[in-house]
Structures are given as C-alpha cells and as structure tokens.
Design a protein around this motif. Structure first.
Motif, short mmCIF file in Angstrom:
data_model
loop_
_atom_site.label_atom_id
_atom_site.label_comp_id
_atom_site.label_asym_id
_atom_site.label_seq_id
_atom_site.Cartn_x
_atom_site.Cartn_y
_atom_site.Cartn_z
N ARG A 194 -30.40 91.99 81.75
CA ARG A 194 -29.89 90.65 81.71
C ARG A 194 -29.25 90.12 82.92
N ALA A 195 -29.65 89.49 83.93
CA ALA A 195 -29.08 89.11 85.04
C ALA A 195 -28.88 87.54 85.29
N LYS A 196 -28.01 87.02 85.47
CA LYS A 196 -27.59 85.77 85.71
C LYS A 196 -27.00 85.37 86.86
N ALA A 197 -27.46 84.22 87.65
CA ALA A 197 -26.84 83.86 88.94
C ALA A 197 -26.12 82.54 88.44
N LYS A 198 -24.79 82.69 88.85
CA LYS A 198 -23.97 81.50 88.66
C LYS A 198 -22.82 81.32 89.88
N ASP A 199 -23.18 80.37 90.54
CA ASP A 199 -22.03 80.06 91.59
C ASP A 199 -22.04 81.00 92.70
N ALA A 216 -36.49 92.93 86.43
CA ALA A 216 -36.32 91.76 85.84
C ALA A 216 -36.00 90.73 86.85
N ALA A 217 -36.31 89.45 86.33
CA ALA A 217 -36.05 88.40 87.19
C ALA A 217 -34.55 87.93 86.97
N ILE A 218 -33.69 87.33 88.24
CA ILE A 218 -32.49 86.89 87.83
C ILE A 218 -32.70 85.41 87.42
N LYS A 219 -31.93 85.07 86.15
CA LYS A 219 -31.86 83.68 85.64
C LYS A 219 -31.18 82.76 86.40
N THR A 266 -23.91 86.97 91.05
CA THR A 266 -24.94 87.45 89.86
C THR A 266 -24.40 88.47 88.92
N THR A 267 -24.36 88.14 87.74
CA THR A 267 -23.63 89.33 86.85
C THR A 267 -24.93 90.05 86.11
N VAL A 268 -25.00 91.22 86.26
CA VAL A 268 -26.15 91.99 85.85
C VAL A 268 -25.50 92.78 84.62
N LYS A 269 -26.24 92.71 83.47
CA LYS A 269 -25.81 93.75 82.31
C LYS A 269 -27.08 94.35 82.00
N THR A 270 -26.80 95.74 81.75
CA THR A 270 -28.17 96.51 81.55
C THR A 270 -27.73 97.47 80.25
N LEU A 271 -28.74 97.78 79.52
CA LEU A 271 -28.23 98.51 78.42
C LEU A 271 -29.51 99.66 78.63
N MET A 272 -29.20 100.88 78.44
CA MET A 272 -30.28 101.90 78.77
C MET A 272 -30.14 102.96 77.20
N SER A 273 -31.47 103.13 76.77
CA SER A 273 -31.45 104.03 75.69
C SER A 273 -31.36 105.44 76.29
N HIS A 274 -30.64 106.27 75.69
CA HIS A 274 -30.45 107.70 76.39
C HIS A 274 -29.53 108.49 75.26
N ALA A 320 -27.53 86.70 95.82
CA ALA A 320 -29.02 86.61 95.06
C ALA A 320 -29.15 85.20 94.43
N ALA A 321 -30.66 84.81 94.60
CA ALA A 321 -30.78 83.58 93.99
C ALA A 321 -31.46 83.66 92.89
N SER A 322 -31.49 82.87 91.87
CA SER A 322 -32.28 82.91 90.58
C SER A 322 -33.86 82.89 90.91
N GLY A 323 -34.56 83.86 90.30
CA GLY A 323 -35.79 84.09 90.55
C GLY A 323 -36.00 85.68 91.44
N ASP A 324 -34.91 85.82 91.90
CA ASP A 324 -35.12 87.14 92.75
C ASP A 324 -35.13 88.28 91.72
N LYS A 325 -35.83 89.60 92.20
CA LYS A 325 -35.95 90.71 91.27
C LYS A 325 -34.69 91.53 91.49
N ILE A 326 -34.50 91.95 90.32
CA ILE A 326 -33.40 93.11 90.09
C ILE A 326 -34.17 94.31 89.45
N LYS A 327 -33.84 95.53 90.08
CA LYS A 327 -34.54 96.81 89.40
C LYS A 327 -33.52 97.88 89.41
N ILE A 328 -33.43 98.35 87.99
CA ILE A 328 -32.36 99.16 87.69
C ILE A 328 -33.43 100.54 87.52
#
Lengths: 103, 155
Positions: free
Chosen positions: A7-12, A100-103, A15-23, A78-86
């Motif tokens: 989940r990535a969200k751009a504000k002011d 995922a695309a940044i919201k 960009t705050t990126v939050k990720t959950l991985m299953s491992h 980063a701007a909204s719509g940019d790609k973030i890859k983890i």
C-alpha cells in the motif's frame, strides 16, 4: 505467488509505503516440539524497494523479524501513479517481488 | 598402499585450502552493499553495530523517536517504529539487546527517504530495544525497555 502486499500513498510530497510479506521467518533456534530437532533457519535477508527503477531503500533482515513481516517507510519525490516495486530474497535463495501504483 | 593414502590426503588438503581461499575472497565483495551476514552473527550489541553501521560509538539523542510498547505480551511480535528529525540519515539499525543475535534489522536509506521505518520484531525476553541512526557518518541512538511476558495474562 503473491507473497507481498503493498500500500503506497502520496501525501504532501511524502509517500508512505506499507508492505506485508508472507514468510515463515524461522530463526534457526527454534526446536520442533515433536522430534526435538532444530528447525533450520529460513528468513528473509534482503528487502529492496524501488521507485520507477531507482532503489530508495534496502533492508537487511535477520531472523529476529516477526513471521509474515510488516515494513513501512517513507520517501519523497514520488507522485501518485508512480510505480513502487518491493522485492525480497531469503537465506535459501528464494525470492519474490511485487509492484503497485502509488495512490 | 600407504603412498596412495598420502596422495589422497594431500589432494584433500589442497581442495580444502582452495575452498577456504575461495570463501575468503567472497567476503569483501559481499560486505559492500550486500547482505551483512557478520552483523547478524554478532553476539553482542557493539559487534552488531560495528558490522552493520561501521562503528560502535553512538550517543543518545532526543532527535530520534523510538516507538515500542512498554509491555509486549507476545515477544514474537513487537511493533517498533523509528523516526527522526535529523537530516542526512543514511542508515538505521534496530537492536534487541538480549536476543541471541542482537541485530534485528538494518536499513539503508537513499537520499529520497525520510528517516522513518516501522516493522515488527521478535524478542526472546525483556530487554532494551536500541534504535541507532547514522547521520552524517555519526551514530545516534535511542533506547527503550520493552517488557516481554510470554504466555502470561499481561504485565
């Protein structure tokens, strides 16, 4: 196999990126309760975050990160719509990545 | 027959040495930007910091905010958030003092990154959690004690 949720969200401008991985994130210190044998270490060693192909953050992890790891970080530029890859790699050489695309 | 055994031993030693040399040559390569194996194998806090951030000299700083629970009922999942008001932060390490290998994780931040990371760590028992931030080549830290009560009904 989608092992990563992003989940990535751009504000002011930030960009705050939050990720959950299953491992399983085995430390290698835990013992099997039935056989008494040690469960071999199996944990993520490296997590890389890329924004439009540029690495913004690299995490080095040991076995002391909780099972099904959560990671959050922030970055600028980063701007909204940019790609973030983890992507992650574990100590058994397996890996996965998601975009995922940044919201 | 004896001679054959000698020959075998010699060859075995040679192969062994070659493997060792090979492994040794790989170490410096991995140390640059690659996975910091030594840092996670370190058994004490200073060793872990030296291997992950290049020094074990750190000074406490109010500019680092370490958010962790006072009491963690489940040591397997302890949420930790590190943030800072410093500029030029390029790395953050999170250390759980009493763990068998104290270094839980270390983060390399690019110039675009805000000094902020949040994750969940495992803790074997009650101990200090230390957040170490590398800014302008120097190390600053913030420490917080987290009480771990495993399988109990809270603190």
């Amino acid at each position: 196999m989608a092992s990563i949720k992003i989940r990535a969200k751009a504000k002011d401008g930030v960009t705050t990126v939050k990720t959950l991985m299953s491992h399983p994130m085995e430390t290698g210190l835990r013992k099997d309760s039935k056989t008494g044998e040690k469960i071999p270490a199996h944990h993520i060693t490296e997590v890389t975050a890329e924004h439009n192909g540029n690495v913004v953050m690299t995490a080095n992890w040991g076995g002391a990160i909780s099972k099904n790891p959560y990671l959050s970080f922030k970055f600028k530029g980063a701007a909204s719509g940019d790609k973030i890859k983890i992507s992650w790699v574990d100590n058994m050489g397996k890996g996965d990545s998601a975009e995922a695309a940044i919201k | 027959m004896n001679l054959l055994r000698r020959k075998f031993l010699k060859t075995a030693t040679f192969v062994g040495a070659a493997v060792t040399v090979g492994a040794g040559a790989l170490v410096p390569q991995r140390a640059i930007g690659a996975y910091m194996k030594a840092a996670f194998e370190a058994k004490d806090v200073n060793g872990a910091l030296s291997a992950s951030l290049g020094s074990d000299q750190h000074s406490a700083s109010d500019a680092i905010k370490l958010k962790a629970p006072d009491i963690a009922e489940n040591g397997a999942v302890v949420p930790v958030t590190v943030s800072s008001t410093m500029s030029n932060v390029d790395a953050i390490s999170i250390v759980a003092e009493a763990n068998a290998s104290p270094l839980t994780s270390t983060y390399q931040l690019s110039a675009a990154c805000e000094p902020y990371v949040s994750t969940r760590i495992k803790m074997g028992k009650t101990s200090n959690v230390i957040a170490v931030v590398k800014a302008d080549g120097k190390l600053y830290s913030s420490t917080k004690e987290v009480k771990v009560t495993i399988g109990g009904c809270g603190g």
